[in-house]
Design an enzyme around this catalytic site. Structure first.
Site, PDB file in Angstrom:
ATOM      1  N   TYR A 203       3.428   1.959  -1.777  1.00 26.36           N
ATOM      2  CA  TYR A 203       3.636   2.335  -3.176  1.00 26.36           C
ATOM      3  C   TYR A 203       2.318   2.660  -3.870  1.00 26.36           C
ATOM      4  O   TYR A 203       2.229   3.633  -4.622  1.00 26.36           O
ATOM      5  CB  TYR A 203       4.386   1.232  -3.927  1.00 26.36           C
ATOM      6  CG  TYR A 203       5.874   1.252  -3.664  1.00 26.36           C
ATOM      7  CD1 TYR A 203       6.656   2.314  -4.098  1.00 26.36           C
ATOM      8  CD2 TYR A 203       6.502   0.219  -2.985  1.00 26.36           C
ATOM      9  CE1 TYR A 203       8.020   2.353  -3.862  1.00 26.36           C
ATOM     10  CE2 TYR A 203       7.874   0.238  -2.742  1.00 26.36           C
ATOM     11  CZ  TYR A 203       8.624   1.310  -3.185  1.00 26.36           C
ATOM     12  OH  TYR A 203       9.972   1.343  -2.951  1.00 26.36           O
TER      13      TYR A 203
ATOM     14  N   GLU B 219       7.130  -5.915 -11.987  1.00 26.34           N
ATOM     15  CA  GLU B 219       6.854  -4.804 -12.901  1.00 26.34           C
ATOM     16  C   GLU B 219       6.250  -3.671 -12.092  1.00 26.34           C
ATOM     17  O   GLU B 219       5.289  -3.872 -11.350  1.00 26.34           O
ATOM     18  CB  GLU B 219       5.892  -5.241 -14.009  1.00 26.34           C
ATOM     19  CG  GLU B 219       5.715  -4.209 -15.106  1.00 26.34           C
ATOM     20  CD  GLU B 219       4.437  -3.409 -14.976  1.00 26.34           C
ATOM     21  OE1 GLU B 219       4.439  -2.245 -15.421  1.00 26.34           O
ATOM     22  OE2 GLU B 219       3.454  -3.912 -14.421  1.00 26.34           O
TER      23      GLU B 219
ATOM     24  N   THR C 244      10.280 -11.765 -11.295  1.00 24.80           N
ATOM     25  CA  THR C 244      10.393 -10.515 -12.039  1.00 24.80           C
ATOM     26  C   THR C 244       9.225  -9.623 -11.647  1.00 24.80           C
ATOM     27  O   THR C 244       8.074 -10.047 -11.694  1.00 24.80           O
ATOM     28  CB  THR C 244      10.417 -10.768 -13.558  1.00 24.80           C
ATOM     29  OG1 THR C 244      11.605 -11.515 -13.873  1.00 24.80           O
ATOM     30  CG2 THR C 244      10.437  -9.461 -14.339  1.00 24.80           C
TER      31      THR C 244
ATOM     32  N   SER D 248       0.816  -1.218   0.000  1.00 22.71           N
ATOM     33  CA  SER D 248       0.000   0.000   0.000  1.00 22.71           C
ATOM     34  C   SER D 248       0.849   1.268   0.000  1.00 22.71           C
ATOM     35  O   SER D 248       0.428   2.292  -0.531  1.00 22.71           O
ATOM     36  CB  SER D 248      -0.972   0.001   1.176  1.00 22.71           C
ATOM     37  OG  SER D 248      -0.275   0.036   2.400  1.00 22.71           O
TER      38      SER D 248
END
EC number: 3.5.4.13
Length: 189
Positions: free
Chosen positions: A115, A138, A136, A113
Site C-alpha cells: 500500500y 486509518e 481501528t 509496503s
C-alpha cells in the site's frame, strides 16, 4: 524490551487468545488461487486484515475536523469487498482480528509496503498493555487519484514488544476509552 518471534505469536494466539481469528502461517492466495495481499503470521509480526466495514471521509457539510467534537456526518458508511478512497482523503476501517494484548507487551503497527508504494498510508496508534478490541485503521490516500483498499486481505503488520519489567498501570487498569471496542470507532474525548 525485545521484539517477539513467530513462535511466541503462535503460542500467545493459540493458548492465550491474543489474536482471534488467528492465522498461524502466511496466506498469499485465496481458495480460487488468486493472489492476495498477504496476511497472517510472519517472522517477527502478524499481518492483519481489514474487515469489509468502511467509513469514507467526505466534506459534503463543509465541516471542520475537530478531534474534540468529531461528527459522524463527515463519513459515508460502506460495506464492501473494496473501498475507494477519494483523492487526498481518508477512510476508517477495522481489523478482522480482535486483539487481547498481554500486560507486559506493547504492540506497534506499521503499514504494508504494498500500500505504501501506491501512496496509501496506514496509521494506527500503539496497542497498549491489556488493551483489547478490534483495531481501528486509518487509510490516507496521499495521491491525486482515487485509491483502492481490499477487505479481508493484509493491510498492516503488528509488531509485539515485551518489556523486561511489567508496567505499573496498564490501559485496562486506567479504563481506557477505547477498551473493548468493536467495529470502526470514531474519536472519543
Amino acid at each position: 524490551m525485545s521484539i517477539k518471534s513467530d513462535k511466541w505469536i503462535r503460542r500467545m494466539a493459540e493458548n492465550e487468545g491474543m489474536i482471534d481469528p488467528f492465522e498461524p502461517g502466511q496466506v498469499r492466495y485465496n481458495a480460487d488461487e488468486q493472489r492476495l495481499i498477504s496476511y497472517g503470521t510472519s517472522s517477527y509480526g502478524y499481518d492483519v486484515r481489514c474487515a469489509d466495514e468502511f467509513k469514507i471521509f467526505t466534506n459534503v457539510h463543509s465541516a471542520i475536523v475537530d478531534p474534540k467534537n468529531f461528527s459522524d456526518d463527515s463519513f459515508v458508511d460502506v460495506k464492501s469487498d473494496v473501498c475507494i478512497i477519494p483523492p487526498n482523503s481518508f477512510a476508517l476501517a477495522r481489523t478482522v482480528e480482535y486483539f487481547r494484548i498481554p500486560r507486559s507487551v506493547l504492540t506497534v503497527c506499521l503499514g504494508k509496503s504494498t500500500y505504501a508504494r501506491c501512496g496509501i498510508i496506514v496509521n494506527v496508534t500503539p496497542l497498549e498493555p491489556e488493551w483489547e478490541g478490534h483495531v481501528t485503521l486509518e487509510f490516507s490516500n496521499t495521491t491525486p487519484l482515487p485509491a483502492k483498499i481490499y477487505a479481508n486481505e493484509g493491510v498492516a503488520q503488528m509488531l509485539f514488544f515485551e518489556s523486561d519489567e511489567v508496567c505499573e498501570t496498564s490501559y485496562g487498569d486506567r479504563g481506557g476509552k477505547y477498551q473493548g471496542q468493536r467495529g470502526v470507532t470514531l474519536p472519543r474525548t
